[in-house]
Design an enzyme around this catalytic site. Structure first.
Site, mmCIF file in Angstrom:
data_model
loop_
_atom_site.group_PDB
_atom_site.id
_atom_site.type_symbol
_atom_site.label_atom_id
_atom_site.label_comp_id
_atom_site.label_asym_id
_atom_site.label_seq_id
_atom_site.Cartn_x
_atom_site.Cartn_y
_atom_site.Cartn_z
ATOM 1 N N HIS A 75 0.836 -1.206 0.000
ATOM 2 C CA HIS A 75 0.000 0.000 0.000
ATOM 3 C C HIS A 75 0.864 1.246 0.000
ATOM 4 O O HIS A 75 1.836 1.343 0.739
ATOM 5 C CB HIS A 75 -0.897 0.022 1.241
ATOM 6 C CG HIS A 75 -2.029 -0.952 1.174
ATOM 7 N ND1 HIS A 75 -3.081 -0.938 2.048
ATOM 8 C CD2 HIS A 75 -2.278 -1.961 0.305
ATOM 9 C CE1 HIS A 75 -3.916 -1.901 1.728
ATOM 10 N NE2 HIS A 75 -3.449 -2.546 0.688
ATOM 11 N N TYR A 203 -8.846 4.744 8.640
ATOM 12 C CA TYR A 203 -8.867 5.022 10.081
ATOM 13 C C TYR A 203 -9.954 6.072 10.304
ATOM 14 O O TYR A 203 -9.850 7.183 9.770
ATOM 15 C CB TYR A 203 -7.525 5.595 10.549
ATOM 16 C CG TYR A 203 -6.392 4.593 10.584
ATOM 17 C CD1 TYR A 203 -5.683 4.270 9.425
ATOM 18 C CD2 TYR A 203 -6.012 3.989 11.780
ATOM 19 C CE1 TYR A 203 -4.626 3.360 9.474
ATOM 20 C CE2 TYR A 203 -4.960 3.084 11.831
ATOM 21 C CZ TYR A 203 -4.271 2.768 10.678
ATOM 22 O OH TYR A 203 -3.233 1.867 10.722
ATOM 23 N N PRO A 295 -2.509 -0.354 19.313
ATOM 24 C CA PRO A 295 -2.356 -0.797 17.923
ATOM 25 C C PRO A 295 -2.622 0.270 16.864
ATOM 26 O O PRO A 295 -2.428 0.006 15.683
ATOM 27 C CB PRO A 295 -3.392 -1.925 17.807
ATOM 28 C CG PRO A 295 -4.415 -1.607 18.842
ATOM 29 C CD PRO A 295 -3.689 -0.945 19.966
ATOM 30 N N LYS A 299 2.319 -0.666 15.034
ATOM 31 C CA LYS A 299 3.754 -0.710 15.256
ATOM 32 C C LYS A 299 4.275 -1.933 16.022
ATOM 33 O O LYS A 299 5.487 -2.170 16.048
ATOM 34 C CB LYS A 299 4.180 0.536 16.054
ATOM 35 C CG LYS A 299 4.098 1.808 15.239
ATOM 36 C CD LYS A 299 5.207 1.844 14.207
ATOM 37 C CE LYS A 299 5.066 2.984 13.240
ATOM 38 N NZ LYS A 299 4.902 2.570 11.858
ATOM 39 N N TYR A 387 4.469 6.566 10.283
ATOM 40 C CA TYR A 387 3.616 5.431 9.931
ATOM 41 C C TYR A 387 4.354 4.446 9.021
ATOM 42 O O TYR A 387 4.338 3.235 9.257
ATOM 43 C CB TYR A 387 2.330 5.925 9.261
ATOM 44 C CG TYR A 387 1.293 4.848 9.081
ATOM 45 C CD1 TYR A 387 0.356 4.598 10.087
ATOM 46 C CD2 TYR A 387 1.256 4.069 7.932
ATOM 47 C CE1 TYR A 387 -0.595 3.592 9.936
ATOM 48 C CE2 TYR A 387 0.317 3.063 7.777
ATOM 49 C CZ TYR A 387 -0.607 2.839 8.785
ATOM 50 O OH TYR A 387 -1.539 1.850 8.643
HETATM 51 C C1 DHB Z 1 -3.875 -3.653 11.190
HETATM 52 C C2 DHB Z 1 -3.873 -3.439 12.547
HETATM 53 C C3 DHB Z 1 -3.607 -2.207 13.033
HETATM 54 O O1 DHB Z 1 -3.593 -1.982 14.362
HETATM 55 C C4 DHB Z 1 -3.342 -1.148 12.184
HETATM 56 O O2 DHB Z 1 -3.109 0.091 12.716
HETATM 57 C C5 DHB Z 1 -3.328 -1.351 10.836
HETATM 58 C C6 DHB Z 1 -3.591 -2.609 10.326
HETATM 59 C C7 DHB Z 1 -4.196 -4.984 10.654
HETATM 60 O O3 DHB Z 1 -4.512 -5.879 11.448
HETATM 61 O O4 DHB Z 1 -4.191 -5.159 9.423
#
Ligand code: DHB
Length: 393
Positions: A75, A203, A295, A299, A387
């Protein structure tokens, strides 16, 4: 009592422990991995799935990235959704780096295969129960297998056994300082057999709470909803989950999160946690054993891989020429990156979630921040740099 001798005894067969064992093997260093769960369990444990460029490079350059290169989804951007509109952050244009979707359990499968192909020793269903003195020249890991207590004698111990593991818990009192923040919410995560609603990750900041649309493949979606930290999954019938995802991610007309069979559901509490130092004597902590990030910035696995990259290099220096400078600054080297990533993960979490004591002020502040991040190139670049991930130390 059965006794094994190795150079590095590794507790935990998650991404950190397996990658460490793999990198050490490439340096000609022998290790044994001790894991309480079965191989099947490790290979099917659904966790995060986003790899930074540096993590992908590490997997590929170390020879464990062949399937990843064939199957993973690359991506170049992400979307932020707020005020019922979606705004793209072009990671590649802003940083020259991309991110890759590849489930943690796929990384685990590939690393297990790589270790087994090289004759590596992976002891599954072997529960580490403690150590003899990490300060001695030859520390010992004790573990239980088939009801017997057995030992691995080694030069070094790597504690890669996660937040609830025995390694950190076995450190003598007074050695470690904990830094911690527990958030008043969790994430309800599902895996569903339906094509992703959006080509890129979304998000969403919504009055009803955060939501995240991500994926595992072009036919498998991974979706998350902010919920209570102890949310009862029985109250979340499938239809309610899809409705809530659609409400929170509503944007332009025609966009919908399509439903499909849900094959996995779970709730995870969010936490920021760091333990310092990450080393005591011959025991080195890596990954979730030493730190947890919420999450939101994706990271956790990346940080674990960065830790063991640093540790493998330090151990290689030691075995090559007896020098221990890199080992001595392991903790300091890792913690610099850990705190940078802690700050970023905390910031993403604060920007996107509803807090219990939210005021109208707080919501407007978040929207102002999101508008800044999506309108100012400097702000977008700062998000994108963190990111997409920093280079390995
Ligand atoms: C995923 C999990 C995340 O916490 C995140 O910020 C982005 C992707 C995932 O499980 O694909």
């Amino acid at each position: 009592m059965s006794l094994t001798r190795t150079q590095v005894g590794i507790v935990g067969a998650g991404p950190a422990g397996l990658m460490l064992s793999h990198l050490l093997h490439l340096e000609g260093i022998e290790s044994v991995v001790i894991e309480s769960q079965s191989r099947t369990y490790c290979e099917q444990r659904v966790r995060a799935g986003l790899l930074e460029q540096a993590s992908v490079d590490l997997l590929v350059q170390s020879g464990a990235g062949e399937r990843l290169r064939r199957e993973a989804l690359v991506h170049e951007g992400i979307e932020l959704c707020f005020n019922h509109r979606r705004h793209r952050i072009d990671l590649f244009e802003l940083t020259g780096r991309k991110v890759t979707i590849y489930g943690q359990q796929e990384v685990v499968k590939d690393l297990i295969q790589a270790r087994l192909n090289a004759g590596g020793q992976l002891l599954f269903e072997s529960e580490a129960i403690g150590f003899d003195d990490p300060l001695s020249a030859e520390p010992v890991i004790r573990y239980r297998k088939d009801g017997d207590v057995r030992e691995v004698r080694c030069d070094f111990i790597a504690g890669c056994d996660g937040f609830h593991g025995v390694c950190r818990a076995s450190m003598p009192a007074g050695v470690l300082t904990r830094y911690e923040r527990v958030y008043p919410f969790g994430w309800l995560g599902i895996l569903a057999e339906v094509p992703p609603a959006s080509k890129e990750l979304v998000y969403a900041n919504h009055e009803r709470g955060f939501a995240l649309l991500t994926m595992r493949s072009l036919i498998l979606s991974r979706l998350y909803l902010q919920c209570a930290p102890d949310e009862n999954l029985d109250e979340w019938a499938d239809a309610r989950i899809w409705e809530e995802l659609n409400t929170r991610c509503a944007a332009e007309a025609g966009f919908a999160v399509r439903d499909g069979p849900i094959i996995q559901k779970s709730v995870t509490a969010l936490r920021s946690f760091v333990t310092e130092p990450m080393q005591f004597g011959k025991l080195f902590l890596a990954g979730d054993a030493a730190h947890i990030v919420p999450p939101t910035g994706a990271k956790g696995m990346n940080l674990a891989l960065a830790d063991v990259y640093v540790l493998a290099r330090a151990l290689a220096q030691f075995y090559r020429n007896g020098q221990d400078e890199l080992l001595n600054c392991y903790s300091e080297t890792c913690l610099r990156r850990v705190w940078r990533v802690q700050q970023f993960s905390w910031w993403m979490t604060y920007m996107l979630h509803r807090f219990g004591d939210d005021t109208a002020f707080e919501h407007r502040r978040q929207i102002a921040e999101l508008e800044y991040v999506t309108r100012s190139r400097a702000a977008a670049q700062s998000l994108a740099e963190n990111y997409a991930g920093l280079p390995l130390p």
